[in-house]
Design a protein around this motif. Structure first.
Motif, PDB file in Angstrom:
ATOM      1  N   ARG A 175      -8.172   7.068  -4.141  1.00  0.00           N
ATOM      2  CA  ARG A 175      -7.853   8.183  -3.254  1.00  0.00           C
ATOM      3  C   ARG A 175      -6.711   9.075  -3.713  1.00  0.00           C
ATOM      4  N   ILE A 213     -12.938  -0.372   1.446  1.00  0.00           N
ATOM      5  CA  ILE A 213     -11.477  -0.293   1.509  1.00  0.00           C
ATOM      6  C   ILE A 213     -10.871  -0.402   0.117  1.00  0.00           C
ATOM      7  N   ASP A 214     -11.356  -1.364  -0.668  1.00  0.00           N
ATOM      8  CA  ASP A 214     -10.817  -1.566  -2.019  1.00  0.00           C
ATOM      9  C   ASP A 214     -10.921  -0.299  -2.852  1.00  0.00           C
ATOM     10  N   ASP A 228       0.837  -1.194   0.000  1.00  0.00           N
ATOM     11  CA  ASP A 228       0.000   0.000   0.000  1.00  0.00           C
ATOM     12  C   ASP A 228       0.876   1.250   0.000  1.00  0.00           C
ATOM     13  N   LYS A 263      -8.860   2.861  -1.499  1.00  0.00           N
ATOM     14  CA  LYS A 263      -7.435   2.718  -1.795  1.00  0.00           C
ATOM     15  C   LYS A 263      -7.154   2.869  -3.288  1.00  0.00           C
ATOM     16  N   ARG A 264      -8.081   2.450  -4.123  1.00  0.00           N
ATOM     17  CA  ARG A 264      -7.872   2.540  -5.581  1.00  0.00           C
ATOM     18  C   ARG A 264      -7.978   3.969  -6.090  1.00  0.00           C
ATOM     19  N   TYR A 275      -8.381   5.228   5.965  1.00  0.00           N
ATOM     20  CA  TYR A 275      -7.662   4.980   4.719  1.00  0.00           C
ATOM     21  C   TYR A 275      -7.504   6.219   3.829  1.00  0.00           C
ATOM     22  N   ASP A 276      -8.278   7.239   4.066  1.00  0.00           N
ATOM     23  CA  ASP A 276      -8.130   8.469   3.277  1.00  0.00           C
ATOM     24  C   ASP A 276      -8.545   9.676   4.117  1.00  0.00           C
ATOM     25  N   TYR A 310       0.177   5.542   0.554  1.00  0.00           N
ATOM     26  CA  TYR A 310      -0.737   6.658   0.787  1.00  0.00           C
ATOM     27  C   TYR A 310       0.076   7.939   0.856  1.00  0.00           C
TER      28      TYR A 310
END
Length: 819
Positions: free
Chosen positions: A408, A401-402, A191, A405-406, A456-457, A193
């Protein structure tokens, strides 16, 4: 790391059939049946009803692939499924390795132990979605919109596929996104970010990098940053832990701006995981340097709700995006690119991805990054009640989540929104409600999804629903804060003037229906079908009272159309004039209202709908109007009887000097009154710049029915924006035969139309037979005796054509020709 695609030719069949046929992956069942000549076009006439039955069956796909010793020498081999629609089991060499239950999720499973050197087989069985929801809804009733099949809340499949008030009931299925094998040795990047910190003359990038490490040693990371100018800088960090951070300074940063405010420079980030000189894994991201959030602060009207980009609050202009086809295998990047370019051509800066469809392909966001469209991103929930039970909760956690994460890292991403209309539904709509399911709503959209986005974002704004004033069922349709959907015009048959009664902080849905153009209607009908109330035409109108409402609004504004083609044309004028009325009002009130996102941009099949661009990419009148009413500098007329106030909105980030030029004319172009005024318009502002009182010239109905106001804003000796205003509804205006004449000339890249009329011509349409064109301007008024020039770029013609051929295919008409 190595990757082997499994895209391409597969075999497919109904589970109960013995005969296999060719199938394409990515693709879908319906598309494979079409490609094999098994079924007719589902969109033709009333084929929808019979073809929908295909979804009552189970299907299987299979293909062989070869594995060599090299791939099996890697520590891990994963099967990666970017999208399986929806309920499936996956087998490798006869052994089940995966079950799927969510169209919106990506699946990855380790399969090395199931592979052999040489020939291998993968088999995917896809189960009927219609049987599943019928069974589940019998076990537990969950309410959803009556426009769709019952029970869609039980399945994580795009809701629109089951029918909507603009879409068919064609719940296709299949392997709809990429499928591949990926092999890794020792470790991989799990991952990345990126957080941006904007400082004076530099931007600091914090890269949070997670690795999966099967040897439990340290990681060596190299990061290469390539600027929009092609200059590269490299950063290295050794002995990183499996969760670590790298900080990078970008000096003299080039900021990303939405369309109309600046350029869209993008930086390429390449993260490489190495061991010694060997590359074990790498990832690519493209980012834009910007700050982007929703600005909410108390003011005299309540609380603001506006996108703030690089410290500047902007007025959002755009439309709601739905999936581009009910048969997703027909979608492609080129088709989406044309649609996004059409948004830019019409001066959009924002697009809302509506929650009843799909999370779009990566290339959708790449295009929005490239062209400068801020994306309002709904999560895929709409007009449906959900039971937050264990299996459902687990499925949507992964889905959220998928997709976070894709998506963001994209510069275009403006906000995450929990759902479409479910908070307002719980408060305002009439359906069976239980305390448990109402509590589940809060848990799902204001706790679970909020927490995932926050984890996650955390850099992107989260909004619980649309419309909403902030959640917790607190007056979700408030005009004082949050966003608003307004459907009094259309669903409640309120007049266009009702738009001016409403002052939302952000209008994220409003709309009026129209029929598509005659070429699109001809694509799904026989000549005998071309009556609005014939069953074939009714099958392509999914709003139960839609045709009735279209005629209602035609009757309020225009004379009775003389023929079928005139019905289509006048319906599009009703739609365009109505949306223009609302948008101009909200833009005049910029500061109080900071967004006008109309419903809807596009269609998923040929249909009567709220779209401004039809299924085939043909612009309706509304899209040409949008190009004018979304112009960065807008002049508009606000009438109060015979008193007219001319307002100017300046969305640009610089002050403007210009002149207002107005003329009161009769229907033969004669000037009754005129005036000119110099104006200075501050940056990013709105204001009233001229007040005109025509009581003496327009003292009775007879005078009003022959008189119109022509107004224009001149900047640097060019017309920046212009309009006309009738003092009576168009049906009461005494239109004369404009006797339109036209000619055409050709240059290397263009055809140029010269159009002339002897009297006022309302909504002049340039159209073609057999080919498609997109002209620079259309559905315009000829309001003086001057020649009106319209440019047609050759690139905007569906196929190469000579001037002689084009001349023979052109048709030009105005409102006068419809009665």
């Amino acid at each position: 790391m190595i990757e082997m695609t499994l895209n391409g030719q597969w075999l497919m069949k109904k589970v109960d059939d013995s005969k296999w046929m060719g199938g394409e992956v990515p693709g879908s069942v319906y598309k494979d049946f079409l490609d094999n000549g098994i079924i007719p076009d589902p969109y033709y006439r009333d084929n929808e009803e019979s073809i929908m039955k295909l979804s009552d069956y189970d299907y299987e796909y299979k293909r062989n692939f070869k594995i060599d010793c090299d791939m099996l020498s890697y520590d891990k081999v994963y099967l990666s499924c970017d999208g399986i629609d929806t309920l499936s089991t996956v087998e490798i060499n006869g052994k089940e390795v995966l079950k799927t239950d969510n169209m919106h999720s990506q699946y990855e499973i380790e399969i090395k132990d199931f592979l052999i050197v040489g020939e291998n087989e993968i088999r995917v069985v896809i189960y009927s979605p219609t049987k599943y929801i019928k069974l589940k809804n019998k076990e537990q009733f969950l309410w959803n919109t009556s426009d769709a099949l019952k029970g869609i809340g039980h399945i994580r499949k795009a809701h629109y596929m089951f029918g909507w008030d603009w879409g068919p009931k064609l719940p296709d299925m299949g392997i709809w996104r990429d499928i591949s094998l990926k092999a890794y040795s020792k470790k991989r990047i799990k991952d990345i970010y990126i957080t941006q910190h904007h400082k004076k003359e530099k931007v600091i990038l914090d890269l949070d990098i997670s690795c999966e490490n099967w040897e439990n040693n340290f990681n060596d990371i190299t990061i290469q940053v390539t600027s929009p100018d092609g200059e590269s800088i490299e950063f290295k960090k050794e002995n990183m832990s499996n969760k670590d951070k790298i900080q990078i300074d970008i000096l003299d940063p080039k900021l990303w701006w939405p369309n109309g405010y600046g350029e869209q420079p993008l930086y390429k980030i390449e993260v490489i995981l190495k061991e010694n000189a060997r590359i074990l894994d790498k990832r690519f991201l493209r980012i834009g340097l910007r700050t982007l959030t929703i600005k909410q602060e108390k003011d005299k009207w309540g609380e603001s709700f506006a996108f703030e980009i690089n410290g500047i609050m902007i007025f959002s202009k755009g439309a709601n995006y739905i999936p581009e086809d009910n048969i997703l295998g027909r979608c492609n990047k080129e088709r989406t690119k044309m649609l996004i370019e059409d948004c830019i051509d019409a001066n959009f800066n924002t697009i809302r991805v509506w929650g009843g469809g799909i999370y779009p392909e990566d290339y959708f966001y790449d295009l929005c990054d490239k062209y400068g469209l801020i994306v309002w991103q709904d999560f895929m929930y709409a007009c449906t009640v959900y039971d937050l039970n264990g299996d459902f909760k687990k499925s949507i956690e992964k889905e959220t989540i998928d997709n976070v994460k894709r998506i963001r890292h994209h510069a275009c991403l403006g906000l995450w929104c929990g759902n479409n209309e479910m908070e307002s539904a719980w408060v305002e709509w009439n359906f069976p409600k239980t305390p448990k399911l109402k509590c589940d709503y809060i848990k799902q959209f204001e706790v679970l999804i909020f927490d995932i986005v926050n984890e996650y974002d955390p850099n992107t704004f989260y909004w619980p629903s649309s419309p909403s004033s902030g959640g917790n069922f607190d007056n979700p349709s408030s005009e004082a804060k949050g966003d608003m959907h307004y459907w009094g015009v259309w669903h409640s048959r309120e007049p266009f003037t009702a738009f001016r009664k409403h002052y939302p902080r952000f209008m994220s849905e409003f709309g009026i229906q129209s029929f598509p153009g005659i070429k699109t209607i001809e694509s799904f009908t026989l000549p005998k079908d071309r009556n609005i109330f014939f069953y074939v035409m009714e099958s392509h109108q999914k709003n139960p009272t839609g045709n009735e409402k279209i005629f209602y609004y035609i009757a309020q504004n225009f004379k009775y159309p003389k023929d079928f083609e005139s019905v289509s044309y006048t319906s599009q004028l009703v739609q365009a004039e109505g949306i223009k009325y609302g948008v101009e009002h909200w833009r005049r009130n910029k500061g109080r209202c900071m967004g006008a996102i109309y419903w809807q941009l596009n269609d998923c099949w040929p249909v009567a709908s709220w779209s401004s661009i039809d299924y085939y990419g043909r612009w309706k009148a509304l899209h040409y109007y949008a190009k004018r009413f979304f112009n960065p500098v807008l002049i508009s007329a606000k009438e109060e009887g015979t008193l007219v106030k001319l307002h100017i909105v300046n969305d640009r980030l610089e002050d403007i000097k210009g002149k207002i030029n107005w003329k009161l004319r009769d229907n033969r172009f004669n000037i009754l009154e005129e005036g000119i005024r110099s104006v200075e318009i501050p940056r990013n502002s709105t204001g009233m710049y001229e007040e005109l009182d025509f009581r003496k010239s327009l003292s009775n109905f007879n005078q009003k029915s022959k008189t119109y106001l022509e107004y224009e804003l001149i900047i640097d000796r060019k017309i920046e924006n212009a309009g006309t205003f009738l003092f009576v509804p168009p049906k009461h205006f005494e239109l004369l035969d404009p006797a339109i004449k036209w000619d055409i000339e050709e240059t290397t890249d263009e055809f140029i139309f010269s159009i002339y009329s002897i009297a006022f011509a309302k909504a002049v349409e340039i159209d073609t037979k057999e080919i498609d064109i997109k002209v620079e301007d259309n559905y315009f008024d000829i309001s003086s005796g001057k020649v009106y020039k319209v440019i047609l770029q050759k690139k905007d013609i569906s196929k190469p054509i000579s001037m002689k051929e084009l001349r023979n295919k052109i048709t030009i008409k105005s409102l006068f020709d419809t009665f």
